[in-house]
Design a protein around this motif. Structure first.
Motif, PDB file in Angstrom:
ATOM      1  N   ALA A 225     -23.377  -0.431 -32.994  1.00 32.31           N
ATOM      2  CA  ALA A 225     -22.943  -1.590 -33.782  1.00 32.31           C
ATOM      3  C   ALA A 225     -21.969  -2.365 -32.919  1.00 32.31           C
ATOM      4  CB  ALA A 225     -22.286  -1.131 -35.071  1.00 32.31           C
ATOM      5  N   ILE A 226     -22.331  -3.559 -32.602  1.00 37.75           N
ATOM      6  CA  ILE A 226     -21.527  -4.351 -31.672  1.00 37.75           C
ATOM      7  C   ILE A 226     -20.997  -5.568 -32.400  1.00 37.75           C
ATOM      8  CG2 ILE A 226     -21.543  -5.588 -29.492  1.00 37.75           C
ATOM      9  CD1 ILE A 226     -24.168  -3.926 -28.913  1.00 37.75           C
ATOM     10  N   CYS A 227     -19.695  -5.738 -32.304  1.00 35.57           N
ATOM     11  CA  CYS A 227     -19.114  -6.954 -32.870  1.00 35.57           C
ATOM     12  C   CYS A 227     -19.162  -8.015 -31.792  1.00 35.57           C
ATOM     13  CB  CYS A 227     -17.675  -6.683 -33.293  1.00 35.57           C
ATOM     14  SG  CYS A 227     -16.899  -8.142 -33.987  1.00 35.57           S
ATOM     15  N   THR A 228     -19.975  -9.021 -32.019  1.00 38.39           N
ATOM     16  CA  THR A 228     -20.168 -10.013 -30.952  1.00 38.39           C
ATOM     17  C   THR A 228     -19.027 -11.010 -30.869  1.00 38.39           C
ATOM     18  OG1 THR A 228     -21.390 -11.423 -32.441  1.00 38.39           O
ATOM     19  CG2 THR A 228     -22.667  -9.837 -31.159  1.00 38.39           C
ATOM     20  N   LYS A 229     -18.277 -11.180 -31.943  1.00 36.30           N
ATOM     21  CA  LYS A 229     -17.180 -12.169 -32.018  1.00 36.30           C
ATOM     22  C   LYS A 229     -17.694 -13.573 -31.731  1.00 36.30           C
ATOM     23  CE  LYS A 229     -14.197  -8.625 -30.237  1.00 36.30           C
ATOM     24  NZ  LYS A 229     -13.716  -8.095 -28.982  1.00 36.30           N
ATOM     25  N   MET A 230     -18.872 -13.848 -32.188  1.00 31.61           N
ATOM     26  CA  MET A 230     -19.474 -15.149 -31.923  1.00 31.61           C
ATOM     27  C   MET A 230     -19.810 -15.878 -33.228  1.00 31.61           C
ATOM     28  SD  MET A 230     -20.173 -15.482 -28.564  1.00 31.61           S
ATOM     29  CE  MET A 230     -20.700 -14.619 -27.128  1.00 31.61           C
ATOM     30  N   GLY A 231     -19.331 -15.346 -34.330  1.00 33.08           N
ATOM     31  CA  GLY A 231     -19.619 -16.019 -35.586  1.00 33.08           C
ATOM     32  C   GLY A 231     -20.972 -15.629 -36.140  1.00 33.08           C
ATOM     33  N   ARG A 232     -21.463 -16.494 -36.997  1.00 28.57           N
ATOM     34  CA  ARG A 232     -22.710 -16.236 -37.704  1.00 28.57           C
ATOM     35  C   ARG A 232     -23.879 -16.176 -36.711  1.00 28.57           C
ATOM     36  NH1 ARG A 232     -24.693 -17.363 -43.010  1.00 28.57           N
ATOM     37  NH2 ARG A 232     -26.733 -18.380 -42.883  1.00 28.57           N
ATOM     38  N   LEU A 233     -24.675 -15.100 -36.816  1.00 35.05           N
ATOM     39  CA  LEU A 233     -25.783 -14.926 -35.879  1.00 35.05           C
ATOM     40  C   LEU A 233     -27.099 -15.171 -36.614  1.00 35.05           C
ATOM     41  CD1 LEU A 233     -24.583 -11.557 -34.325  1.00 35.05           C
ATOM     42  CD2 LEU A 233     -24.239 -13.817 -33.367  1.00 35.05           C
ATOM     43  N   ASP A 234     -27.604 -16.354 -36.474  1.00 32.78           N
ATOM     44  CA  ASP A 234     -28.878 -16.611 -37.160  1.00 32.78           C
ATOM     45  C   ASP A 234     -29.983 -17.034 -36.186  1.00 32.78           C
ATOM     46  OD1 ASP A 234     -27.732 -18.953 -36.568  1.00 32.78           O
ATOM     47  OD2 ASP A 234     -28.101 -19.923 -38.485  1.00 32.78           O
ATOM     48  N   VAL A 235     -29.738 -16.851 -34.905  1.00 36.87           N
ATOM     49  CA  VAL A 235     -30.799 -17.107 -33.924  1.00 36.87           C
ATOM     50  C   VAL A 235     -30.938 -15.838 -33.077  1.00 36.87           C
ATOM     51  CG1 VAL A 235     -31.564 -18.545 -32.045  1.00 36.87           C
ATOM     52  CG2 VAL A 235     -30.196 -19.534 -33.861  1.00 36.87           C
ATOM     53  N   MET A 236     -32.137 -15.323 -33.038  1.00 36.06           N
ATOM     54  CA  MET A 236     -32.323 -14.031 -32.381  1.00 36.06           C
ATOM     55  C   MET A 236     -33.726 -13.937 -31.802  1.00 36.06           C
ATOM     56  SD  MET A 236     -31.984 -10.380 -34.215  1.00 36.06           S
ATOM     57  CE  MET A 236     -31.405  -8.937 -33.413  1.00 36.06           C
ATOM     58  N   ALA A 237     -33.818 -13.299 -30.662  1.00 41.08           N
ATOM     59  CA  ALA A 237     -35.130 -13.038 -30.066  1.00 41.08           C
ATOM     60  C   ALA A 237     -34.999 -11.801 -29.202  1.00 41.08           C
ATOM     61  CB  ALA A 237     -35.596 -14.219 -29.233  1.00 41.08           C
ATOM     62  N   GLN A 238     -36.125 -11.211 -28.886  1.00 34.24           N
ATOM     63  CA  GLN A 238     -36.077 -10.066 -27.977  1.00 34.24           C
ATOM     64  C   GLN A 238     -36.885 -10.363 -26.730  1.00 34.24           C
ATOM     65  OE1 GLN A 238     -38.603  -6.629 -28.370  1.00 34.24           O
ATOM     66  NE2 GLN A 238     -39.278  -7.334 -30.372  1.00 34.24           N
ATOM     67  N   ASN A 239     -36.458  -9.749 -25.638  1.00 31.94           N
ATOM     68  CA  ASN A 239     -37.214  -9.845 -24.401  1.00 31.94           C
ATOM     69  C   ASN A 239     -38.152  -8.648 -24.359  1.00 31.94           C
ATOM     70  OD1 ASN A 239     -38.121  -9.888 -21.795  1.00 31.94           O
ATOM     71  ND2 ASN A 239     -36.130 -10.422 -20.911  1.00 31.94           N
ATOM     72  N   PRO A 240     -39.450  -8.870 -24.482  1.00 31.04           N
ATOM     73  CA  PRO A 240     -40.367  -7.719 -24.547  1.00 31.04           C
ATOM     74  C   PRO A 240     -40.411  -6.919 -23.252  1.00 31.04           C
ATOM     75  CG  PRO A 240     -41.472  -9.752 -25.173  1.00 31.04           C
ATOM     76  CD  PRO A 240     -40.162 -10.134 -24.571  1.00 31.04           C
ATOM     77  N   HIS A 241     -39.978  -7.524 -22.174  1.00 32.00           N
ATOM     78  CA  HIS A 241     -40.036  -6.839 -20.882  1.00 32.00           C
ATOM     79  C   HIS A 241     -38.982  -5.739 -20.779  1.00 32.00           C
ATOM     80  CE1 HIS A 241     -40.380  -6.155 -16.645  1.00 32.00           C
ATOM     81  NE2 HIS A 241     -39.177  -6.616 -16.401  1.00 32.00           N
ATOM     82  N   ASN A 242     -37.742  -6.067 -21.207  1.00 32.90           N
ATOM     83  CA  ASN A 242     -36.679  -5.072 -21.022  1.00 32.90           C
ATOM     84  C   ASN A 242     -35.929  -4.745 -22.308  1.00 32.90           C
ATOM     85  OD1 ASN A 242     -35.333  -7.447 -21.322  1.00 32.90           O
ATOM     86  ND2 ASN A 242     -34.606  -7.559 -19.216  1.00 32.90           N
ATOM     87  N   ALA A 243     -36.447  -5.193 -23.440  1.00 32.14           N
ATOM     88  CA  ALA A 243     -35.881  -4.871 -24.749  1.00 32.14           C
ATOM     89  C   ALA A 243     -34.435  -5.337 -24.918  1.00 32.14           C
ATOM     90  CB  ALA A 243     -35.986  -3.384 -25.038  1.00 32.14           C
ATOM     91  N   VAL A 244     -34.075  -6.367 -24.194  1.00 28.51           N
ATOM     92  CA  VAL A 244     -32.746  -6.951 -24.350  1.00 28.51           C
ATOM     93  C   VAL A 244     -32.807  -7.972 -25.480  1.00 28.51           C
ATOM     94  CG1 VAL A 244     -31.125  -8.528 -23.237  1.00 28.51           C
ATOM     95  CG2 VAL A 244     -31.977  -6.554 -21.997  1.00 28.51           C
ATOM     96  N   ILE A 245     -31.766  -7.980 -26.303  1.00 26.20           N
ATOM     97  CA  ILE A 245     -31.740  -8.904 -27.443  1.00 26.20           C
ATOM     98  C   ILE A 245     -31.034 -10.193 -27.021  1.00 26.20           C
ATOM     99  CG2 ILE A 245     -30.726  -9.264 -29.720  1.00 26.20           C
ATOM    100  CD1 ILE A 245     -33.110  -7.439 -29.842  1.00 26.20           C
ATOM    101  N   HIS A 246     -31.654 -11.306 -27.330  1.00 31.22           N
ATOM    102  CA  HIS A 246     -31.060 -12.612 -27.045  1.00 31.22           C
ATOM    103  C   HIS A 246     -30.530 -13.183 -28.358  1.00 31.22           C
ATOM    104  CE1 HIS A 246     -33.258 -13.431 -23.042  1.00 31.22           C
ATOM    105  NE2 HIS A 246     -33.398 -12.161 -23.345  1.00 31.22           N
ATOM    106  N   LEU A 247     -29.297 -13.635 -28.330  1.00 28.60           N
ATOM    107  CA  LEU A 247     -28.720 -14.258 -29.520  1.00 28.60           C
ATOM    108  C   LEU A 247     -28.316 -15.687 -29.195  1.00 28.60           C
ATOM    109  CD1 LEU A 247     -26.343 -11.407 -30.739  1.00 28.60           C
ATOM    110  CD2 LEU A 247     -28.541 -12.024 -31.711  1.00 28.60           C
ATOM    111  N   GLY A 248     -28.569 -16.586 -30.125  1.00 24.36           N
ATOM    112  CA  GLY A 248     -28.152 -17.967 -29.946  1.00 24.36           C
ATOM    113  C   GLY A 248     -26.930 -18.243 -30.810  1.00 24.36           C
TER     114      GLY A 248
END
Lengths: 717, 589
Positions: B289-312
């Motif tokens: 569980a990671i607190c991103t300290k970036m406010g509301r997270l409503d944009v999200m995608a994953q990189n299928p190559h390395n399973a890294v999560i991208h947040l906007g």
């Protein structure tokens, strides 16, 4: 039971012995004892190399006698001939050849080293050795096991056999086969060794038989006979289980002895000795016992032996059991010539027993040899055929050419479009456009129906675009924050590192869309307002980046102790030299990954979680990490490879057959290996002993025969 | 007539003459061509010499005689593999055996090289077994493909494909989010006002339908079509395919977006409180569980190559996260306004983002460099990339599909466009199908996009036609092959590398303990020779010989490379001069 030939032999031997005795007697009269000379008449293992005689006469053996033939033979090389000539001329005595045990030991040692090295290198080792290959067999092999069953087949085969036509291998006639069977040197050696062995064994046996025959003791013979009988019975019982046909023959023999017993008056207690014993029996226990024994013997010998061997026999015997015994008595037949004595039709002709005569035995052995050699021959032929098949294809390989498609590479061009405008002015235009739209919309609002959607088209947009005059927004001023204060370096340097103009400079291209979206003005404007509510995005980001960079910078450790060695107190600073001396600068960290990417912050933290799964020590043969990494770069899983490749990659180093006994390697395995792996050349020459002294070559050559005949030597696998 | 007759006569005469010759066999022809193929240089060289026809005529006759004696395989040896195909399956660089290598090292390197080459070749050969090819839409002259309507396409294609264009009118619980299962057979739709339904969309079988009586923020299939997760107003719920509530995960609150990492069995959630959480669905444990300290997270995608999560984020940045690190792996400033949507392509090479500044940007995510950006008049609220790299962008109530957007040059107009009723809220391509699913205010629409789906599927990984039993089997195998969350990172190939830091540390310790460097290159020590050949000068000479050996090797290599390059260039230019030769050229006269 001695046959005619053996009796002849014994006669001859007797004569010889007498002659010898005479000679000895004459020689003993001379007073001085002549040195006895052993004479060799048979090839045997135990011929000593220290007593080599010439022709049985008392002459000494000269080297020239042994090597005289070498000069004439064409096979020997000139070099060896010359060496031998030199040897002949030399006067010095030769060193003793190594004894058998030692030579064998050396050979074993060499063989062990060679095989272990080979096994280490081998990709895969399969045990037990010399396995029969599973899977489809060669046609010849299959045909060899097949027998003609139907009358037609039998007739055809008879015809073929009578004309000595090839049956199994229709390609070759017997004559051709024979020509193909010409032996190789190796096989010839093996075969000669085998022959020598059998001959030696034969001579042993003969000598033994002679010796035993001369023993006069009755007791000895009695015991011998008894033992033999016991042995025979034991063997017979075993034979009933394993080889019923053989047992049947034995049975016949026993039947014969029974008949003899019944005919003779032996063991009937009717002889002189028996009568005397019968008188004694009243008073003497031992005599009574002896008589009883005699009777028992008779009973045993005359008892009919019933052996259930075949179903047919069983049924026969079952039928016969109801009939009284005496009816059967003449029934079992021995004489095949007499048609009236015919009992069972299926009986085969009894073979001549081979206990006393050795000829058939050796013949059998020779047959075995023939078989073995034939097998070798077949294998060699197959291999040759294979090689012949292979060679032409290999020759043709390099000629094939690969027609390659030329690779069209997509060049990575940097986009250098000449579209200028539309840079930062988008927001301005958007605002204006929004405002104008809004006013328009307000005018028309009354006319529009609620359910309808207003659709803009391209013309509209073009008109709007013309209205807009592009005005570049001034770059937001860089706030001079207190970030730089933490470090002693001036902020000017950083300015050169990250330029605000570098961030988000990519030109955007307007996309033309066939139909434009319906505009929900209030919503859009609110969104845009929201977007601009969060103030300057870029400067925030740059601030963040600087903070990160500063955190990553090596810090100066201050170890100055105020007041140590000088005056201390409020308002006093440690002196300059002291600060210089006790402020330690740490080594600078490697350059950041994102130093050339102004709008990116890449974390410099090491990913420790993966480290536990990584290899941290270089495995043995590798000298650097690059070598090791390139060696493990190809995955072996099924997800990334074809089935065949996976199997090949994961094949076990050693394969053993379940339940099979793995015998230690023997000499024959070596020879097989060397003959089969023709391409590589023989791995080891067991027949030859390499020694430093070349002068001994002649003696070692003489040894070869013996070594070849040695029984299977267990070699280390 | 009279003029024609003699011609005819002559023609018949010629035919008779021809009949006397033995009929030509097909192998003769092939043999000739094959020979010519094999030695083109020779043929060319001889072309000048063979001006006189007599020699030319004799040769084929001779050949014919030879052929009667023995038939030869016209294509001996293994079939050649095209260089391009081989290159496709190349893994890393080859390692050369160093000059003074010991026997064991030599063996290890050569055997592994041989094995990897074999594997590469086999893979290239088996590539033949992927016969399917993707199609695409092609307009007439001066006709834009984006003006072709979906109805026209549905009419033109076969019935089965035509039935893939449909829409579900669900105006009550609008706008809809959607998700296709990994095999592409099952569709999950979740309306904002609580309507959740799963459908086998090809047969239109309704698996379950319910109303959760709560706001639904996002829906996501888990590893199979037997389970799905629904991010509801407060907590995260997991249902089975019949709609039975399996779990209510109260540790995951206020979830806005979700992503499922199929090979790690991780469900990543982004919440309104700024938390990024990972749930391991195979064991039901919260991994991180990671607190991103970036406010509301409503944009999200994953990189299928390395399973890294991208947040906007609303400040225009995009951050990349792994469960192993509490701070973002990478933070990029992409837009002046807030990021509205982002997506990453299948190979993990490109990332496409759209922001409130109405720009659409394509990034090379390996180098973190922008490739190009374009200005969309209305901005894109939703983005989705198909398996074959078609980008769909929702601008208001219009879905635009772009082709070749991942190339280096920007596009000027969309490949397809389609108008819908109501704001678009969800956008997803169906795997292995030429279908784009759109969730909007008025329900769900399935749209045909020719050339979107991957035509060849890996039946062991994701089989669209798998049976129930196959699914069970796959599930067991997938669980056995589950990748641990510790392995998530920017560079998945790092696992095959030596852990340099600890390696160096250990090496240093070893050097200290031994007093010398065991891995150091042994200094050359010249042997002492007798008979005056070991004089100081001679030794020095020998030393010098060895000293420059490495340098010489390098130089030799570079020279060789240069010559090869020149050769290639020359060949290319030659080819250009001659024009492209095709296999059919041999039939030309």
């Amino acid at each position: 039971m001695a046959t005619a030939t053996s009796s002849e032999e014994t006669l001859f031997n007797d004569d010889e012995r007498k002659h010898k005795k005479l000679l000895e007697a004459i020689s003993s009269m001379g007073g001085r004892k002549r040195k006895k000379q052993s004479e060799r008449s048979e090839a045997s293992v135990q011929v000593s190399e220290f007593f080599v005689n010439a022709e049985g006469t008392g002459e000494k053996v000269n080297i020239s006698d042994l090597l005289g033939t070498v000069e004439k033979t064409s096979g020997a090389s000139n070099k060896t001939k010359k060496q031998l000539r030199n040897l002949q001329n030399s006067k010095g005595t030769l060193a003793l050849p190594l004894n058998k045990q030692q030579t064998e030991k050396i050979q074993r040692g060499i063989a062990y080293e060679k095989t272990t090295k080979e096994n280490q290198k081998a990709e895969q080792i399969v045990f037990p050795l010399n396995q029969e290959s599973s899977g489809p067999k060669q046609v010849e092999q299959v045909v060899a096991g097949w027998k003609a069953q139907t009358p037609l087949e039998q007739e055809i085969f008879r015809l073929l056999h009578s004309n000595s036509q090839p049956v199994n291998d229709p390609v070759l006639t017997p004559v051709e086969e024979a020509s193909l069977k010409a032996m190789s040197l190796e096989e010839a050696k093996i075969r000669r060794a085998e022959l020598q062995k059998t001959r030696a064994l034969q001579s042993y046996y003969e000598a033994k038989a002679k010796r035993e025959k001369n023993i006069k003791s009755k007791k000895y013979h009695k015991i011998q006979k008894k033992g033999k009988r016991k042995e025979f019975l034991k063997q017979f019982e075993e034979m009933v289980k394993t080889n019923p046909e053989g047992a049947l023959e034995e049975l016949k023999k026993m039947e014969l002895s029974r008949m003899e017993e019944r005919m003779s008056l032996k063991h009937q207690n009717s002889g002189k000795w028996a009568k005397s014993k019968a008188i004694m029996a009243k008073y003497d226990d031992s005599a009574r016992k002896a008589m009883q024994e005699q009777l028992q013997m008779n009973k045993d010998l005359t008892q009919k032996i019933v052996v259930p061997s075949d179903d047919e026999h069983e049924s026969n015997e079952e039928g016969l059991e109801t009939v009284p015994d005496f009816v059967n008595d003449p029934e079992p037949i021995i004489d095949p010539v007499n048609p009236w004595m015919r009992g069972q039709l299926t009986h085969e002709e009894p073979e001549v027993s081979c206990v006393t005569t050795d000829e058939p035995q050796t013949a059998e052995q020779e047959n075995e040899e023939e078989e073995l050699i034939g097998e070798f021959e077949r294998k060699r032929k197959l291999r040759q055929a294979d090689e012949e098949d292979l060679i032409p294809t290999e020759e043709q390989k390099p000629e094939s050419e690969v027609v390659e498609e030329d690779v069209v590479e997509v060049s990575d061009k940097e986009e250098e479009e000449d579209e200028e405008e539309e840079d930062v002015s988008e927001f301005n235009t958007l605002f204006r456009f929004m405002r104008s739209e809004k006013t328009l919309e307000e005018d028309e609002e009354g006319l529009l129906n609620e359910g309808q959607i207003r659709v803009r088209n391209i013309e509209d947009l073009e008109v709007l675009a013309e209205d807009v005059d592009p005005q570049p927004i001034a770059a937001p001023s860089l706030p001079q924050t207190a970030v730089g204060e933490a470090t002693s370096e001036p902020p000017n340097k950083k300015k050169s590192e990250i330029d605000l103009k570098e961030v988000l400079t990519k030109d955007a291209k307007v996309v033309q869309v066939p139909f434009l979206p319906t505009v929900d003005h209030d919503e859009q404007i609110s969104i845009i307002k929201e977007a601009f509510a969060g103030d300057d995005v870029i400067s925030d980001f740059i601030k963040d980046k600087r903070k990160q960079e500063a955190a990553g910078k090596p810090k100066v450790v201050d170890l100055t102790l105020p007041g140590w060695g000088e005056w201390g107190g409020v308002g006093l600073k440690p002196s300059r030299w002291k600060r210089k001396r006790f402020r330690i600068k740490m080594a600078s960290s490697p350059p950041r990954q994102d130093r050339k990417l102004p709008d990116t912050i890449i974390s410099e933290n090491r990913n420790t979680s993966i480290a536990s799964h990584q290899v941290s020590q270089l495995p043995f043969p590798f000298q650097n990490t690059a070598q090791f990494e390139s060696c493990i770069r190809t995955p072996i899983g099924q997800t990334w490879n074809t089935q065949g490749v996976v199997k090949k990659m994961t094949k076990p180093k050693v394969i053993t057959k379940l339940g099979a006994i793995i015998e230690p390697m023997v000499k024959e395995d070596f020879i097989n290996k060397t003959t089969t792996s023709a391409g590589k050349g023989p791995a080891i020459m067991l027949g030859e002993n390499k020694r430093a002294n070349k002068g001994r070559e002649w003696s070692s050559a003489k040894h070869q025969g013996r070594r070849g005949s040695q029984k299977r030597k267990k070699q280390q696998t | 007539m009279s003029a024609v007759m003699p011609e005819l006569l002559t023609s018949t005469h010629v035919e008779k003459m021809k009949k006397k010759k033995p009929p030509k066999r097909y192998w003769e022809e092939t043999e000739n061509t094959d020979q010519s193929q094999r030695r083109p240089e020779e043929e060319e060289g001889k072309a000048g010499q063979n001006q006189n026809e007599s020699t030319v005529k004799e040769r084929p006759l001779k050949r014919k005689n030879d052929e009667r004696l023995e038939k030869k395989d016209p294509f001996p040896g293994e079939a050649p593999i095209p260089h391009k195909q081989l290159q496709k399956f190349q893994r890393g660089e080859k390692c050369k055996v160093p000059a003074g290598a010991r026997r064991r090292l030599k063996e290890a390197i050569t055997s592994s090289e041989a094995m990897s080459e074999h594997a590469q070749k086999q893979a290239a050969r088996y590539d033949l077994l992927l016969p399917e090819d993707a199609g695409f839409l092609e307009g007439d002259e001066d006709e834009d493909t984006n003006t072709i309507s979906q109805d026209d396409i549905a009419d033109a294609v076969d019935i089965t494909s035509g039935s893939k264009y449909f829409s579900l009118h669900l105006s009550q619980f609008g706008p809809y989010r959607l998700d296709y299962s990994r095999t592409g057979r099952h569709l999950l739709v979740g309306g904002k006002k609580g309507h959740v339904a799963c459908i086998d969309w090809q047969t239109k079988d309704l698996m379950c339908e319910m109303n959760v009586m709560e706001t639904v923020n996002d829906v996501k299939w888990l590893h199979t079509e037997a389970m799905f997760a629904v991010a509801q107003k407060r907590w995260l719920y997991i249902y089975d395919s019949k709609g039975v509530e399996l779990h209510c995960v109260k540790k995951f609150n206020d979830v806005l977006r979700m992503q499922f990492l199929p090979y790690h069995f991780l469900l990543a959630t982004a919440s309104a409180t700024g938390f990024l959480q990972y749930l391991d669905v195979s064991v039901g444990k919260e991994v991180a569980a990671i607190c991103t300290k970036m406010g509301r997270l409503d944009v999200m995608a994953q990189n299928p190559h390395n399973a890294v999560i991208h947040l906007g984020h609303p400040n225009g940045t995009i951050s990349l996260w792994s469960p192993n690190q509490k701070e973002p792996l990478v933070k990029m400033l992409c837009h002046r306004g807030a990021v509205r949507s982002l997506t990453v392509d299948k190979t993990g090479t490109y990332m496409v983002t759209s922001g409130l500044d109405r720009k659409l940007k394509v990034y090379d995510i390996r180098a973190f460099k922008p490739l190009h950006s374009c200005f969309l008049p209305a901005g894109a609220s939703c983005l989705s990339l198909s398996q074959r790299g078609l980008l769909s962008a929702a601008t208001g109530d219009i879905v635009q599909v772009y082709q070749n957007i991942l190339g280096s040059s920007p596009v000027s107009k969309p490949y397809m466009a389609h108008r819908l009723r109501g704001q678009i809220w969800g956008l997803a391509y169906c795997p292995f199908e030429d279908v784009l699913g759109i969730g909007h205010g008025e329900g769900f629409t399935s749209m045909i996009v020719p050339g979107a789906g991957e035509p060849n599927f890996d039946a062991l990984d994701t089989n669209p036609f798998r049976s129930y039993e196959q699914r069970q089997e796959w599930e067991v195998k997938a669980l056995l092959e589950k990748v641990q969350p510790e392995l998530i990172g920017l560079h998945p190939e790092q696992l095959s590398k030596v852990d340099q830091a600890s390696f160096e540390q250990r090496h240093k310790e070893q050097v200290e303990a031994l007093g010398f460097d065991p891995l150091a290159k042994v200094k050359f020590k010249p042997k002492t020779k007798k008979k005056g050949r070991s004089s100081a000068g001679a030794i020095e000479k020998r030393k010098r010989k060895v000293a420059h050996e490495d340098q010489r090797d390098e130089i030799r290599q570079s020279v060789q490379e240069r010559t090869e390059r020149e050769k290639e260039l020359k060949e290319k230019s030659n080819e250009k001069k001659l024009g492209n030769k095709s296999t059919l050229d041999r039939f030309r006269k």
